[in-house]
Motif scaffolding. Sequence first.
Motif, PDB file in Angstrom:
ATOM      1  N   TYR A   1       3.921   0.450   2.381  1.00  0.00           N
ATOM      2  CA  TYR A   1       3.910  -0.836   3.357  1.00  0.00           C
ATOM      3  C   TYR A   1       3.858  -1.917   2.614  1.00  0.00           C
ATOM      4  O   TYR A   1       2.930  -2.122   1.607  1.00  0.00           O
ATOM      5  CB  TYR A   1       2.694  -0.656   4.192  1.00  0.00           C
ATOM      6  CG  TYR A   1       2.639   0.761   4.937  1.00  0.00           C
ATOM      7  CD1 TYR A   1       2.046   1.705   4.310  1.00  0.00           C
ATOM      8  CD2 TYR A   1       3.230   0.980   6.232  1.00  0.00           C
ATOM      9  CE1 TYR A   1       1.902   2.936   4.819  1.00  0.00           C
ATOM     10  CE2 TYR A   1       3.337   2.012   6.672  1.00  0.00           C
ATOM     11  CZ  TYR A   1       2.504   3.242   6.005  1.00  0.00           C
ATOM     12  OH  TYR A   1       2.465   4.351   6.708  1.00  0.00           O
ATOM     13  N   SER A   2       4.568  -2.879   2.931  1.00  0.00           N
ATOM     14  CA  SER A   2       4.386  -4.218   2.204  1.00  0.00           C
ATOM     15  C   SER A   2       4.482  -5.487   2.891  1.00  0.00           C
ATOM     16  O   SER A   2       5.224  -5.362   4.153  1.00  0.00           O
ATOM     17  CB  SER A   2       5.737  -4.311   1.027  1.00  0.00           C
ATOM     18  OG  SER A   2       5.568  -3.192   0.030  1.00  0.00           O
ATOM     19  N   THR A   3       3.782  -6.453   2.366  1.00  0.00           N
ATOM     20  CA  THR A   3       3.768  -7.710   3.351  1.00  0.00           C
ATOM     21  C   THR A   3       5.310  -8.242   2.886  1.00  0.00           C
ATOM     22  O   THR A   3       6.155  -8.037   2.004  1.00  0.00           O
ATOM     23  CB  THR A   3       2.906  -8.552   2.640  1.00  0.00           C
ATOM     24  OG1 THR A   3       2.916  -9.883   3.594  1.00  0.00           O
ATOM     25  CG2 THR A   3       3.193  -9.376   1.430  1.00  0.00           C
ATOM     26  N   ASP A   4       5.799  -9.039   3.879  1.00  0.00           N
ATOM     27  CA  ASP A   4       7.167  -9.509   4.114  1.00  0.00           C
ATOM     28  C   ASP A   4       7.706 -10.501   2.714  1.00  0.00           C
ATOM     29  O   ASP A   4       8.681 -10.294   2.416  1.00  0.00           O
ATOM     30  CB  ASP A   4       7.577 -10.415   5.116  1.00  0.00           C
ATOM     31  CG  ASP A   4       7.493  -9.649   6.490  1.00  0.00           C
ATOM     32  OD1 ASP A   4       7.340 -10.042   7.599  1.00  0.00           O
ATOM     33  OD2 ASP A   4       7.687  -8.324   6.434  1.00  0.00           O
TER      34      ASP A   4
ATOM     35  N   ALA B   1       0.847  -1.299   0.152  1.00  0.00           N
ATOM     36  CA  ALA B   1       0.017   0.274  -0.096  1.00  0.00           C
ATOM     37  C   ALA B   1       0.967   1.167   0.121  1.00  0.00           C
ATOM     38  O   ALA B   1       2.059   1.266   0.327  1.00  0.00           O
ATOM     39  CB  ALA B   1      -1.045  -0.066   1.169  1.00  0.00           C
ATOM     40  N   ILE B   2       0.329   2.233  -0.643  1.00  0.00           N
ATOM     41  CA  ILE B   2       1.158   3.580  -0.670  1.00  0.00           C
ATOM     42  C   ILE B   2       0.194   4.757  -0.207  1.00  0.00           C
ATOM     43  O   ILE B   2      -1.015   4.563  -0.408  1.00  0.00           O
ATOM     44  CB  ILE B   2       1.464   3.876  -2.000  1.00  0.00           C
ATOM     45  CG1 ILE B   2       2.505   5.148  -2.045  1.00  0.00           C
ATOM     46  CG2 ILE B   2       0.325   3.882  -2.962  1.00  0.00           C
ATOM     47  CD1 ILE B   2       3.119   5.175  -3.474  1.00  0.00           C
ATOM     48  N   SER B   3       0.515   5.636   0.698  1.00  0.00           N
ATOM     49  CA  SER B   3      -0.154   6.883   1.122  1.00  0.00           C
ATOM     50  C   SER B   3      -0.585   7.789   0.086  1.00  0.00           C
ATOM     51  O   SER B   3      -0.128   7.487  -1.125  1.00  0.00           O
ATOM     52  CB  SER B   3       0.504   7.577   2.291  1.00  0.00           C
ATOM     53  OG  SER B   3       1.978   8.192   1.732  1.00  0.00           O
ATOM     54  N   GLY B   4      -1.575   8.551   0.350  1.00  0.00           N
ATOM     55  CA  GLY B   4      -1.927   9.644  -0.786  1.00  0.00           C
ATOM     56  C   GLY B   4      -0.979  10.370  -1.349  1.00  0.00           C
ATOM     57  O   GLY B   4      -0.943  10.805  -2.611  1.00  0.00           O
ATOM     58  N   SER B   5       0.057  10.819  -0.506  1.00  0.00           N
ATOM     59  CA  SER B   5       1.118  11.713  -0.897  1.00  0.00           C
ATOM     60  C   SER B   5       2.207  10.746  -1.713  1.00  0.00           C
ATOM     61  O   SER B   5       3.139  11.590  -2.468  1.00  0.00           O
ATOM     62  CB  SER B   5       1.846  12.510   0.106  1.00  0.00           C
ATOM     63  OG  SER B   5       2.643  11.720   0.926  1.00  0.00           O
TER      64      SER B   5
ATOM     65  N   ALA C   1      -8.848   1.253  -3.108  1.00  0.00           N
ATOM     66  CA  ALA C   1      -8.771   2.647  -2.645  1.00  0.00           C
ATOM     67  C   ALA C   1      -9.273   3.052  -1.188  1.00  0.00           C
ATOM     68  O   ALA C   1     -10.449   2.209  -1.172  1.00  0.00           O
ATOM     69  CB  ALA C   1      -9.064   3.698  -3.523  1.00  0.00           C
ATOM     70  N   VAL C   2      -8.722   3.754  -0.412  1.00  0.00           N
ATOM     71  CA  VAL C   2      -9.378   4.180   1.026  1.00  0.00           C
ATOM     72  C   VAL C   2      -9.044   5.293   1.322  1.00  0.00           C
ATOM     73  O   VAL C   2      -8.012   5.855   0.898  1.00  0.00           O
ATOM     74  CB  VAL C   2      -8.898   2.963   2.059  1.00  0.00           C
ATOM     75  CG1 VAL C   2      -7.455   3.167   2.422  1.00  0.00           C
ATOM     76  CG2 VAL C   2      -9.849   3.428   3.453  1.00  0.00           C
ATOM     77  N   ARG C   3     -10.210   6.161   1.609  1.00  0.00           N
ATOM     78  CA  ARG C   3      -9.814   7.742   2.082  1.00  0.00           C
ATOM     79  C   ARG C   3      -8.989   7.593   3.198  1.00  0.00           C
ATOM     80  O   ARG C   3      -9.307   6.950   4.220  1.00  0.00           O
ATOM     81  CB  ARG C   3     -10.999   8.265   2.181  1.00  0.00           C
ATOM     82  CG  ARG C   3     -10.846   9.778   2.299  1.00  0.00           C
ATOM     83  CD  ARG C   3     -12.354  10.588   2.253  1.00  0.00           C
ATOM     84  NE  ARG C   3     -12.028  11.998   2.672  1.00  0.00           N
ATOM     85  CZ  ARG C   3     -11.787  12.903   1.631  1.00  0.00           C
ATOM     86  NH1 ARG C   3     -11.593  12.480   0.292  1.00  0.00           N
ATOM     87  NH2 ARG C   3     -11.795  14.040   1.844  1.00  0.00           N
ATOM     88  N   GLY C   4      -7.863   8.220   3.298  1.00  0.00           N
ATOM     89  CA  GLY C   4      -7.063   8.448   4.549  1.00  0.00           C
ATOM     90  C   GLY C   4      -5.858   7.800   4.430  1.00  0.00           C
ATOM     91  O   GLY C   4      -5.300   7.539   3.350  1.00  0.00           O
ATOM     92  N   PHE C   5      -5.687   6.897   5.535  1.00  0.00           N
ATOM     93  CA  PHE C   5      -4.285   6.212   5.604  1.00  0.00           C
ATOM     94  C   PHE C   5      -4.158   4.801   4.746  1.00  0.00           C
ATOM     95  O   PHE C   5      -5.418   4.284   4.972  1.00  0.00           O
ATOM     96  CB  PHE C   5      -3.864   6.128   7.235  1.00  0.00           C
ATOM     97  CG  PHE C   5      -4.146   7.342   7.864  1.00  0.00           C
ATOM     98  CD1 PHE C   5      -4.915   7.908   8.881  1.00  0.00           C
ATOM     99  CD2 PHE C   5      -2.685   8.108   7.706  1.00  0.00           C
ATOM    100  CE1 PHE C   5      -4.660   9.188   9.375  1.00  0.00           C
ATOM    101  CE2 PHE C   5      -2.597   9.523   8.290  1.00  0.00           C
ATOM    102  CZ  PHE C   5      -3.500   9.820   9.257  1.00  0.00           C
ATOM    103  N   PRO C   6      -3.080   4.195   4.822  1.00  0.00           N
ATOM    104  CA  PRO C   6      -3.157   3.166   4.081  1.00  0.00           C
ATOM    105  C   PRO C   6      -3.348   1.930   5.091  1.00  0.00           C
ATOM    106  O   PRO C   6      -3.005   2.207   6.221  1.00  0.00           O
ATOM    107  CB  PRO C   6      -1.617   2.850   3.714  1.00  0.00           C
ATOM    108  CG  PRO C   6      -1.004   4.066   3.498  1.00  0.00           C
ATOM    109  CD  PRO C   6      -1.784   4.929   4.483  1.00  0.00           C
ATOM    110  N   LEU C   7      -4.275   0.765   4.801  1.00  0.00           N
ATOM    111  CA  LEU C   7      -4.419  -0.211   5.554  1.00  0.00           C
ATOM    112  C   LEU C   7      -3.968  -1.536   5.243  1.00  0.00           C
ATOM    113  O   LEU C   7      -4.218  -1.389   3.909  1.00  0.00           O
ATOM    114  CB  LEU C   7      -6.051   0.082   5.953  1.00  0.00           C
ATOM    115  CG  LEU C   7      -6.428   1.361   6.736  1.00  0.00           C
ATOM    116  CD1 LEU C   7      -7.795   1.645   6.585  1.00  0.00           C
ATOM    117  CD2 LEU C   7      -5.863   1.314   8.129  1.00  0.00           C
ATOM    118  N   ILE C   8      -4.159  -2.386   5.861  1.00  0.00           N
ATOM    119  CA  ILE C   8      -3.863  -3.920   5.064  1.00  0.00           C
ATOM    120  C   ILE C   8      -4.956  -4.782   5.326  1.00  0.00           C
ATOM    121  O   ILE C   8      -4.963  -5.956   4.803  1.00  0.00           O
ATOM    122  CB  ILE C   8      -2.770  -4.561   5.928  1.00  0.00           C
ATOM    123  CG1 ILE C   8      -3.049  -4.884   7.559  1.00  0.00           C
ATOM    124  CG2 ILE C   8      -1.430  -3.561   6.000  1.00  0.00           C
ATOM    125  CD1 ILE C   8      -2.192  -5.720   8.247  1.00  0.00           C
ATOM    126  N   SER C   9      -6.145  -4.404   5.808  1.00  0.00           N
ATOM    127  CA  SER C   9      -7.362  -5.350   5.817  1.00  0.00           C
ATOM    128  C   SER C   9      -8.356  -4.796   4.521  1.00  0.00           C
ATOM    129  O   SER C   9      -8.772  -3.823   4.463  1.00  0.00           O
ATOM    130  CB  SER C   9      -8.206  -5.080   6.936  1.00  0.00           C
ATOM    131  OG  SER C   9      -9.391  -5.981   6.839  1.00  0.00           O
TER     132      SER C   9
END
Length: 123
Positions: free
Chosen positions: A59-62, A50-54, A98-106
Amino acid sequence: QVQLVESGGGLVQAGGSLRLSCAASGLIFSSYAMAWFRQAPGKERDFVTAISGSGGNTYSTDSVKGRFTISRDNAKNTVYLQMNSLKPEDTAVYYCAAVRGFPLISTSNYNYWGQGTQVTVSS
């Protein structure tokens, strides 16, 4: 309405590379964190990266660290997944979300999904 359209999947030999793209429309792209998930046959849909809006945080899985890179171009409303050193276990349908705001993993946190693109890695 919001649309996410993935492209770039295909068949590649182990050790090869692919670049996926996800073009977004109908949303203020830079306000949304973007992610890639994948689903292999008979398995659950799993978080990949995942990547933040900016674009400043990723973030990545191992299992993909050091091989996959997520990036985005907010001017083009597009997120990318560069996949190198592909392995047969990377074979799956890849989805952008896509999710508004912060990257999430679920998966349950993501509001919008693309239709998916098949990636097949042969041994």
